[in-house]
Design a protein around this motif. Structure first.
Motif: not given
Length: 367
Positions: A181-191, A193-197, A223-230, A246-247
């Protein structure tokens, strides 16, 4: 503080150099040692593997890439990884790999799984995006699929209780769920990206997938600046084939990631064009992003018509990881230019060209 956090500054610097391209990605781990030329372990693999890894070697040679390949041999028919393979990767830190065939049934352990566990390559990254010149049913597809790579149903804990009854154990841990999960959110932050699902089946596997979701939710709060959903995995597959746009970034346990990545690859042009790799804290292996279903295809091998695009794009990711972004840009632009022209295409892309003809086209376009 996690290693992903420690390398964020480096990641942002790398990102700034190439944030204009959809296909850009970075890895978050210690960089190989400084030097003018990097040595990379090359595993040709089985079936068409030597054909597509040979394509990369030709292109690297033509553009004078500052990379030397150290070739080691491994085959899916082997029961265990040769010591020289692991020694080479541990020495060089980075590898490029063709497909290794995995037998169906029979109890033989996959060499791909052995590599991931032995080197703790805990994150599998697949980039699925629209490429000019490859016509698909959907536009605006640009998905990064990040899959936990070391546990889940791939733990290999199976036994026969009594004749005709087999138990297969799925292992989910908080430690491994948190770090993916840390890898995914850090990837989103550095690239940017707006959303992690998060993809799961916690409605049925309430404890195992529930633990995975709890870990993702805890990391999401950082990571409050990245939208999270499931999303539940079966609904996810349906949504992928109907509205893939959408993804953005998807994070999954092990088995679901295989299914999701191959579905997404089919939407964006097929497994033959999707780059990817397996990364950990110390090592990285770059290879075709989605399952190499044509590894043992005798017809493709006989016609020498395997599609080298996925491995060429994966090798561009590798060049960027080795801190050679200009070489990566040059390679990507040449590959995309050949595809956009639509004159030299392998059979899976609707053409009749051989691997060598595609390679020649790429080399002709190199700056």
């Amino acid at each position: 503080m996690s290693l992903l956090r420690l390398t964020s500054k480096v990641g942002r610097q790398v990102l700034n150099a190439f944030e204009h391209s959809q296909s850009r990605s970075v890895t978050y781990m210690p960089r190989p040692g400084e030097g003018a030329t990097k040595t990379v372990t090359l595993i040709p693999g089985d079936g068409v593997g030597p054909l597509v890894t040979g394509a990369v070697e030709q292109v690297f040679d033509a553009m004078h890439a500052p990379v030397e390949f150290e070739r080691v041999e491994a085959s899916g028919s082997m029961k265990t990884l040769p010591k020289e393979v692991l020694d080479s990767i541990k020495k060089n830190k980075v590898a490029l790999k063709g497909g290794l065939k995995t037998s169906t049934g029979g109890g033989t352990s996959s060499l791909n799984v052995q590599l991931r566990k032995e080197l703790d390559l805990y994150a599998n990254l697949v980039n699925c995006f629209n490429i000019p010149g490859i016509h698909t049913r959907h536009d605006n597809v640009n998905i990064a699929i990040i899959r936990e790579n070391t546990e889940g149903e791939y733990s290999g804990l199976e036994h026969e209780v009594i004749p005709g009854v087999v138990e297969s154990l799925k292992v989910i841990t908080k430690v491994n769920s948190t770090r993916i999960a840390e890898y995914a959110f850090e990837y989103a932050f550095l690239n940017n990206r707006k959303t992690v699902t998060a993809v799961h089946k916690a409605n049925i596997m309430k404890l195992a997938d529930g633990l995975f979701l709890d870990s993702c939710r805890a990391v999401a709060k950082q990571y409050p600046g990245i939208k999270y959903n499931e999303i539940i995995v079966d609904n996810c597959c349906m949504q992928l084939v109907s509205r893939p746009e959408q993804f953005d970034v998807m994070v999954t346990p092990n088995l679901y990631g295989t299914l999701v990545a191959n579905t997404a690859a089919g939407i964006a042009g097929g497994t033959g064009v999707m780059p990817g790799g397996n990364v950990g804290r110390d090592y990285a292996i770059f290879e075709q992003g989605a399952s190499a279903g044509n590894v043992g295809n005798e017809k493709i091998l006989a016609q020498k018509s395997a599609n080298p695009v996925a491995l060429l794009l994966s090798s561009a990711m590798m060049l960027r990881h080795l801190q050679f972004p200009s070489f990566a840009d040059n390679l990507e632009q040449a590959v995309f230019g050949v595809l956009q022209e639509e004159k030299i295409l392998t059979k899976d892309l609707g053409g009749s060209s051989t691997t060598q003809e595609f390679v020649d086209g790429v080399i002709a376009r190199l700056e």
